[in-house]
Design a protein around this motif. Sequence first.
Motif, mmCIF file in Angstrom:
data_model
loop_
_atom_site.group_PDB
_atom_site.id
_atom_site.type_symbol
_atom_site.label_atom_id
_atom_site.label_comp_id
_atom_site.label_asym_id
_atom_site.label_seq_id
_atom_site.Cartn_x
_atom_site.Cartn_y
_atom_site.Cartn_z
ATOM 1 N N THR A 244 -19.250 8.266 11.555
ATOM 2 C CA THR A 244 -18.150 9.085 11.094
ATOM 3 C C THR A 244 -17.219 8.022 10.515
ATOM 4 O O THR A 244 -16.983 7.741 9.269
ATOM 5 N N LYS A 278 -16.448 11.389 5.575
ATOM 6 C CA LYS A 278 -17.223 12.704 4.665
ATOM 7 C C LYS A 278 -17.811 13.516 5.456
ATOM 8 O O LYS A 278 -18.224 13.095 6.794
ATOM 9 N N THR A 279 -18.198 14.536 5.125
ATOM 10 C CA THR A 279 -18.967 15.704 6.077
ATOM 11 C C THR A 279 -20.153 15.414 5.892
ATOM 12 O O THR A 279 -21.068 14.890 5.197
ATOM 13 N N ASP A 280 -21.067 16.182 6.900
ATOM 14 C CA ASP A 280 -22.516 16.445 6.920
ATOM 15 C C ASP A 280 -23.009 16.698 5.689
ATOM 16 O O ASP A 280 -24.048 15.971 4.928
#
Length: 400
Positions: A244, A278-280
């Motif tokens: 993350t 960033k998101t998944d």
Amino acid sequence: MSFSPMQKEYFKNATHRWNVKSGATRSGKTYMDYFLIPKRLRAVSGKDGLSVLMGNTRGTLTRNIIEPLQNIWGTRLVSSIRSDNTAVLFGEKVFCLGADKVTQVDRLRGSSIKYCYGDEVVTWNEEVFTMLKSRLDKPYSMFDGTCNPEGRNHWFKAFLDSKADIYRQDYTIYDNPFLSPEFVSALETEYAGTVYFDRYIKGLWVNAEGLVYSMFREDVHIVAREQVERLFLPVYYVSCDYGTLNATVFLLWHKLSDGRWYLEKEYYYSGRKEIRNKTDSEYADDLERFLGGNDVMAMIVDPSAASFIAELKKRNVRVLKARNDVLDGIRYTASLLNQDRILISPSCKETINEFSCYRWDESKLEDTVIKDNDHCMDAMRYFAYTVLDKRKVGTRKITL
């Protein structure tokens, strides 16, 4: 039946309270024990106390001790381990226990042990061994054990150097006259330039120091794409170390027709460095662009990345959870580098940079790598240890 001089010496002279064979892999340390264990059990038959086999886990005991005993003596004399963690060996009831966690051997507290055989002792929980010392309390109690050497500060090394009643043998790989010169040479090549050469070839207790992959050479392992593209097969894997704030890494591996693997390109994004996580979903989008339409056999992902794995599965990506045994994975990856079975594109600059700073933590008593500048190294290890160690993985291609 032929035995080496070291094995004959042990069978004759290992009459102390503690009898230990330490040293190199494949040096013949354990083979003599398949003939020694029956002798020990017969010697204490009918006497007070428990007989015990202990290893890292029940599974390793089965593989390393029970099954070889059955192959030699038959299942009539050597039973398999039963649901109550006992087996019958040569007429004697024997407890068969894992020793990696102290809770697994709590049943031995308060019990007297007349004989104990210990497999892979350096992998045990230290509390287990401490408890065992107090349980071998009969005048005739005896222990036989084997181990590969670890670092100089390992707790079992301190015991071996103590003034306890110990008979000890130290083996090198050259003490096994039944190994072919070709096999020995192959092992020497695999471990060359690593701490494992000193431990698993020479049988020495030495600390891990310096670079983890000191055998990495830019003039050997960094190869331009055009030098190998004629060898490309349509077989790809992607390995991933997910973070993350820490960096997320994708490595694209391309198989060569001569059995080697080529790291064709890398993706590297650090939320901490870019000051934006960033998101998944965004990472999955980046993966699609990164692959550029290439079909991949599977994606190997850090098993702790549960949310990202879920996102990949929603997109019908076949995911293999990485085998994350750090030290075993490092050993295997080092052997591949020593055999030049991993090649790297000069475009993979983050990976190449990490080779120069991925180091052992010399301040720790146990083998530990410094958790810094290691994301590409982790992704490489996941691929090597999950795919290239010959364990079966699926062969169905998938397109993200």
